[in-house]
Design a protein around this motif. Structure first.
Motif, PDB file in Angstrom:
ATOM      1  N   ALA A 207     -23.197  -9.425  37.965  1.00  0.00           N
ATOM      2  CA  ALA A 207     -24.557  -9.989  37.976  1.00  0.00           C
ATOM      3  C   ALA A 207     -25.014 -10.378  36.575  1.00  0.00           C
ATOM      4  CB  ALA A 207     -25.530  -8.979  38.580  1.00  0.00           C
ATOM      5  N   GLY A 208     -24.152 -10.175  35.582  1.00  0.00           N
ATOM      6  CA  GLY A 208     -24.482 -10.549  34.213  1.00  0.00           C
ATOM      7  C   GLY A 208     -25.367  -9.560  33.492  1.00  0.00           C
ATOM      8  N   LEU A 209     -25.497  -8.316  34.022  1.00  0.00           N
ATOM      9  CA  LEU A 209     -26.389  -7.324  33.430  1.00  0.00           C
ATOM     10  C   LEU A 209     -25.674  -6.386  32.461  1.00  0.00           C
ATOM     11  CD1 LEU A 209     -28.422  -6.311  36.634  1.00  0.00           C
ATOM     12  CD2 LEU A 209     -28.911  -8.124  34.961  1.00  0.00           C
ATOM     13  N   MET A 210     -24.335  -6.386  32.484  1.00  0.00           N
ATOM     14  CA  MET A 210     -23.568  -5.527  31.584  1.00  0.00           C
ATOM     15  C   MET A 210     -22.352  -6.295  31.066  1.00  0.00           C
ATOM     16  SD  MET A 210     -23.667  -1.871  33.669  1.00  0.00           S
ATOM     17  CE  MET A 210     -22.511  -1.062  32.518  1.00  0.00           C
ATOM     18  N   PHE A 211     -21.906  -5.915  29.881  1.00  0.00           N
ATOM     19  CA  PHE A 211     -20.687  -6.457  29.273  1.00  0.00           C
ATOM     20  C   PHE A 211     -20.705  -7.988  29.214  1.00  0.00           C
ATOM     21  CE2 PHE A 211     -19.434  -2.460  31.526  1.00  0.00           C
ATOM     22  CZ  PHE A 211     -19.306  -1.677  30.403  1.00  0.00           C
ATOM     23  N   GLU A 212     -21.907  -8.555  29.017  1.00  0.00           N
ATOM     24  CA  GLU A 212     -22.075 -10.008  28.894  1.00  0.00           C
ATOM     25  C   GLU A 212     -21.517 -10.746  30.103  1.00  0.00           C
ATOM     26  OE1 GLU A 212     -20.067 -10.828  25.259  1.00  0.00           O
ATOM     27  OE2 GLU A 212     -21.718 -10.092  23.997  1.00  0.00           O
ATOM     28  N   GLY A 213     -21.442 -10.035  31.229  1.00  0.00           N
ATOM     29  CA  GLY A 213     -20.916 -10.660  32.438  1.00  0.00           C
ATOM     30  C   GLY A 213     -19.403 -10.778  32.453  1.00  0.00           C
ATOM     31  N   ARG A 214     -18.750 -10.213  31.430  1.00  0.00           N
ATOM     32  CA  ARG A 214     -17.281 -10.291  31.338  1.00  0.00           C
ATOM     33  C   ARG A 214     -16.688  -8.916  31.637  1.00  0.00           C
ATOM     34  NH1 ARG A 214     -15.214 -11.214  26.395  1.00  0.00           N
ATOM     35  NH2 ARG A 214     -17.134 -10.755  25.233  1.00  0.00           N
ATOM     36  N   GLY A 215     -16.043  -8.804  32.751  1.00  0.00           N
ATOM     37  CA  GLY A 215     -15.425  -7.541  33.127  1.00  0.00           C
ATOM     38  C   GLY A 215     -13.985  -7.481  32.657  1.00  0.00           C
ATOM     39  N   SER A 216     -13.173  -6.773  33.407  1.00  0.00           N
ATOM     40  CA  SER A 216     -11.757  -6.634  33.080  1.00  0.00           C
ATOM     41  C   SER A 216     -11.006  -6.299  34.358  1.00  0.00           C
ATOM     42  CB  SER A 216     -11.548  -5.519  32.053  1.00  0.00           C
ATOM     43  OG  SER A 216     -11.900  -4.257  32.626  1.00  0.00           O
TER      44      SER A 216
ATOM     45  N   THR B 221     -13.319  -3.770  25.552  1.00  0.00           N
ATOM     46  CA  THR B 221     -13.410  -3.588  24.100  1.00  0.00           C
ATOM     47  C   THR B 221     -14.543  -4.409  23.489  1.00  0.00           C
ATOM     48  OG1 THR B 221     -11.722  -5.309  23.814  1.00  0.00           O
ATOM     49  CG2 THR B 221     -10.971  -3.022  23.861  1.00  0.00           C
ATOM     50  N   HIS B 222     -15.106  -5.316  24.268  1.00  0.00           N
ATOM     51  CA  HIS B 222     -16.220  -6.128  23.774  1.00  0.00           C
ATOM     52  C   HIS B 222     -17.570  -5.478  24.068  1.00  0.00           C
ATOM     53  CE1 HIS B 222     -15.456  -7.170  27.969  1.00  0.00           C
ATOM     54  NE2 HIS B 222     -16.712  -7.587  28.068  1.00  0.00           N
ATOM     55  N   ALA B 223     -17.567  -4.266  24.581  1.00  0.00           N
ATOM     56  CA  ALA B 223     -18.809  -3.582  24.955  1.00  0.00           C
ATOM     57  C   ALA B 223     -19.720  -3.397  23.742  1.00  0.00           C
ATOM     58  CB  ALA B 223     -18.490  -2.230  25.579  1.00  0.00           C
ATOM     59  N   THR B 224     -20.994  -3.518  23.968  1.00  0.00           N
ATOM     60  CA  THR B 224     -22.004  -3.350  22.925  1.00  0.00           C
ATOM     61  C   THR B 224     -22.645  -1.965  23.036  1.00  0.00           C
ATOM     62  OG1 THR B 224     -23.806  -4.194  24.310  1.00  0.00           O
ATOM     63  CG2 THR B 224     -22.515  -5.815  23.062  1.00  0.00           C
ATOM     64  N   ARG B 225     -23.488  -1.654  22.069  1.00  0.00           N
ATOM     65  CA  ARG B 225     -24.205  -0.375  22.108  1.00  0.00           C
ATOM     66  C   ARG B 225     -25.055  -0.273  23.382  1.00  0.00           C
ATOM     67  NH1 ARG B 225     -26.263   3.065  17.779  1.00  0.00           N
ATOM     68  NH2 ARG B 225     -28.072   4.277  18.504  1.00  0.00           N
ATOM     69  N   GLU B 226     -25.674  -1.385  23.784  1.00  0.00           N
ATOM     70  CA  GLU B 226     -26.460  -1.369  25.022  1.00  0.00           C
ATOM     71  C   GLU B 226     -25.567  -1.097  26.235  1.00  0.00           C
ATOM     72  OE1 GLU B 226     -30.031  -4.045  26.340  1.00  0.00           O
ATOM     73  OE2 GLU B 226     -28.197  -5.024  27.081  1.00  0.00           O
ATOM     74  N   ASP B 227     -24.348  -1.647  26.229  1.00  0.00           N
ATOM     75  CA  ASP B 227     -23.417  -1.388  27.323  1.00  0.00           C
ATOM     76  C   ASP B 227     -23.075   0.103  27.401  1.00  0.00           C
ATOM     77  OD1 ASP B 227     -23.117  -4.037  28.264  1.00  0.00           O
ATOM     78  OD2 ASP B 227     -21.723  -4.475  26.630  1.00  0.00           O
ATOM     79  N   TYR B 228     -22.883   0.711  26.240  1.00  0.00           N
ATOM     80  CA  TYR B 228     -22.593   2.153  26.223  1.00  0.00           C
ATOM     81  C   TYR B 228     -23.763   2.937  26.833  1.00  0.00           C
ATOM     82  CZ  TYR B 228     -18.924   0.904  22.846  1.00  0.00           C
ATOM     83  OH  TYR B 228     -17.834   0.368  22.201  1.00  0.00           O
ATOM     84  N   CYS B 229     -24.969   2.569  26.475  1.00  0.00           N
ATOM     85  CA  CYS B 229     -26.150   3.247  27.031  1.00  0.00           C
ATOM     86  C   CYS B 229     -26.251   3.002  28.535  1.00  0.00           C
ATOM     87  CB  CYS B 229     -27.423   2.764  26.340  1.00  0.00           C
ATOM     88  SG  CYS B 229     -27.550   3.249  24.595  1.00  0.00           S
ATOM     89  N   ASN B 230     -25.929   1.782  28.946  1.00  0.00           N
ATOM     90  CA  ASN B 230     -25.953   1.459  30.370  1.00  0.00           C
ATOM     91  C   ASN B 230     -24.939   2.293  31.150  1.00  0.00           C
ATOM     92  OD1 ASN B 230     -27.924  -0.497  30.000  1.00  0.00           O
ATOM     93  ND2 ASN B 230     -26.468  -2.193  29.869  1.00  0.00           N
ATOM     94  N   MET B 231     -23.721   2.409  30.621  1.00  0.00           N
ATOM     95  CA  MET B 231     -22.686   3.192  31.301  1.00  0.00           C
ATOM     96  C   MET B 231     -23.100   4.658  31.412  1.00  0.00           C
ATOM     97  SD  MET B 231     -19.960   1.798  32.599  1.00  0.00           S
ATOM     98  CE  MET B 231     -18.625   3.006  32.530  1.00  0.00           C
ATOM     99  N   ARG B 232     -23.663   5.197  30.336  1.00  0.00           N
ATOM    100  CA  ARG B 232     -24.122   6.590  30.385  1.00  0.00           C
ATOM    101  C   ARG B 232     -25.200   6.746  31.462  1.00  0.00           C
ATOM    102  NH1 ARG B 232     -25.517   7.148  25.563  1.00  0.00           N
ATOM    103  NH2 ARG B 232     -23.604   8.143  24.855  1.00  0.00           N
ATOM    104  N   TYR B 233     -26.074   5.775  31.556  1.00  0.00           N
ATOM    105  CA  TYR B 233     -27.156   5.855  32.536  1.00  0.00           C
ATOM    106  C   TYR B 233     -26.603   5.811  33.968  1.00  0.00           C
ATOM    107  CZ  TYR B 233     -31.574   4.959  34.890  1.00  0.00           C
ATOM    108  OH  TYR B 233     -32.660   5.045  35.721  1.00  0.00           O
ATOM    109  N   LEU B 234     -25.620   4.962  34.206  1.00  0.00           N
ATOM    110  CA  LEU B 234     -25.015   4.905  35.542  1.00  0.00           C
ATOM    111  C   LEU B 234     -24.372   6.248  35.901  1.00  0.00           C
ATOM    112  CD1 LEU B 234     -23.325   1.374  35.690  1.00  0.00           C
ATOM    113  CD2 LEU B 234     -25.669   2.041  36.225  1.00  0.00           C
ATOM    114  N   CYS B 235     -23.708   6.859  34.942  1.00  0.00           N
ATOM    115  CA  CYS B 235     -23.110   8.182  35.183  1.00  0.00           C
ATOM    116  C   CYS B 235     -24.182   9.199  35.542  1.00  0.00           C
ATOM    117  CB  CYS B 235     -22.360   8.658  33.943  1.00  0.00           C
ATOM    118  SG  CYS B 235     -20.839   7.746  33.578  1.00  0.00           S
TER     119      CYS B 235
END
Length: 466
Positions: A319-328, A366-380
């Protein structure tokens, strides 16, 4: 209220559970459907109570989802148990055999045997032959000459007809041995021992790991009346009046009570929990080895936490809300995120991103940003908090059924043991639900399935039920 708090749980330097600091507002909004309201938890508790009553009733049990099997265990340890006892613990890909000596201290000698996959999925007689060989080999290697009582932990759904009679209802985990479902597992083990001419082992009782956890908890804590497993799977048991356990059909040995094995992992298999189940839960269930079964367990236990988080991250990324819309490839691969990673991420020291970065890197992000890290922690934290609050609501129901002002809950399992916030989340939610109704404690019971089996044999010897 008292709490037995482990140091890693109460470490104030960790990120607070559920912290939205640095989290994208869109992710917070998208995650709201995972936040349980007080009204939802109240409905959960009402439904759980109804399910327990159906399971306990003789007329309603056949169609009940939460089976509430009487274990025929009518006495708990009182700390005076003495002597030598054997225990056999089968609950997964390993068999553990123990020799437990009770006296001024508890001495334990044990050995673990790995079960080959061919045995786990082969004929039932082969499985019990393998178990018998492990047991006999252990007894011989420890020079056990006398006949000792054995507690047999068989951690699969059993319909018990007595302490020594356990009819397998269904296999779970990776087991699929033909010729066991519908049969008494104690008889099958005895037959395997007799085929080997071994008559120095007396099977005193069969039990599951949850009952073993309560037995081990009661040996440590005189107020323990509830046993709980929150690990790869989840289940609970509690101390109930024999009069309410209508399937119980043995004479009262004097306690007026009996341990009830809830088999609560199946709660919601009839759709009762659909009001709090989400698309991620449906996806996990659909692609599991047992679709439509153990729906409650799939929202709580360690086998599924990582996949639930991954599914959320996948949806938000697309949905373009995490990892700049680029997954893996890894992020979009089922089972790629282990549940241990959830605990690792939530264990991070405040202000640090070492663990979450390592997890993201391992997923090719590997392109994750600081906001992505915070987002992942929040999902957990969303998945962990929901699980802990559901367990807390269930425990609140059981505490009221036990009916003691002071009550202790013994808990085993990797999620409770290793997740840094699970204990506190449960404590907080029980307090929210029950207020000052109970003086309660939750504490870790390690190896309840093994030690608890030996303690049951010891209790039966003490109460002259052997």
């Amino acid at each position: 209220m008292t709490t037995m708090c482990r140091s890693q749980v109460c470490n104030p330097t960790m990120w607070p559970s559920g912290s939205t600091e640095g989290v994208s507002p869109a992710v917070v909004e998208g995650g709201k459907e995972l936040v349980l309201s007080d009204q939802q938890l109240a409905k959960y508790m009402e439904l759980f109570e109804e399910n327990i009553n159906r399971g306990l009733g003789k007329e309603t049990n056949p169609t009940a989802i939460v089976k509430c099997f009487p274990t025929y265990v009518q006495h708990l340890p009182d700390g005076t148990e003495k002597g030598k006892y054997l225990a056999l613990d089968l609950g997964g890909s390993n068999i553990r055999v123990l020799l437990v000596e009770l006296g001024t201290a508890m001495n334990i000698n044990s050995k673990v045997f790995t079960i080959p996959l061919s045995i786990m999925q082969g004929q039932g007689t082969l499985l019990f032959d393998f178990i018998a060989d492990c047991l006999i080999g252990f007894v011989k290697s420890n020079n056990v000459e006398e006949e000792l009582p054995l507690g047999f932990t068989f951690s699969f759904p059993l319909v018990q007809k007595g302490l020594k009679i356990g009819i397998l209802e269904r296999w779970t985990k990776d087991f699929s041995c033909p010729g066991v479902i519908g049969n008494d597992v104690v008889t099958m083990l005895q037959d395997a021992l007799e085929r080997r001419g071994h008559k120095k082992i007396c099977i005193a009782a069969v039990l599951n790991d949850t009952t073993g956890t309560l037995m081990a908890a009661a040996f440590k804590h005189p107020r323990a009346r509830i046993g709980l497993i929150v690990g790869t799977g989840t289940n609970g048991c509690y101390w109930e009046s024999q009069q309410k356990a209508e399937l119980f059909d043995e004479p009262d040995s004097g306690s007026g009570k009996v341990i009830i094995n809830l088999e609560w992992g199946a709660f919601g298999d009839d759709g009762a929990l659909d009001f709090i189940r989400r698309s991620y839960d449906e996806d996990v269930d659909l692609h599991s080895v047992n679709p439509g079964k153990q729906k409650h367990e799939k929202m709580i236990s360690g086998m599924y936490m990582g996949e639930l988080v991954r599914l959320m991250a996948e949806k938000f990324t697309k949905a373009g809300l995490m990892f700049e819309g680029r997954g893996s490839v890894s992020l979009f691969t089922r089972g790629a995120l282990e549940s241990s990673a959830v605990s690792d991420i939530e264990r991070e020291r405040y202000g640090e991103f070492t663990n979450v970065k390592r997890v993201c890197d391992s997923l090719g992000l590997t392109h994750a940003t600081r906001e992505d890290y915070c987002n992942m922690r929040y999902l957990c934290s969303l998945i962990s908090r929901r699980a802990a609050q559901m367990v807390a609501a269930g425990l609140s129901v059981l505490m009221r059924r036990v009916g003691h002002k002071k009550v202790a809950v013994g808990i085993d399992g990797t999620v409770y043991k290793f997740h840094p916030h699970f204990h506190n989340l449960m404590m907080e939610k029980i307090k929210d639900i029950t207020g000052d109704e109970f003086d309660y404690s939750l504490f870790l019971v390690e190896d309840g399935s093994g030690i608890g089996a030996a303690l049951l044999a010891a209790v039966l010897a003490r109460t002259q039920q052997l």
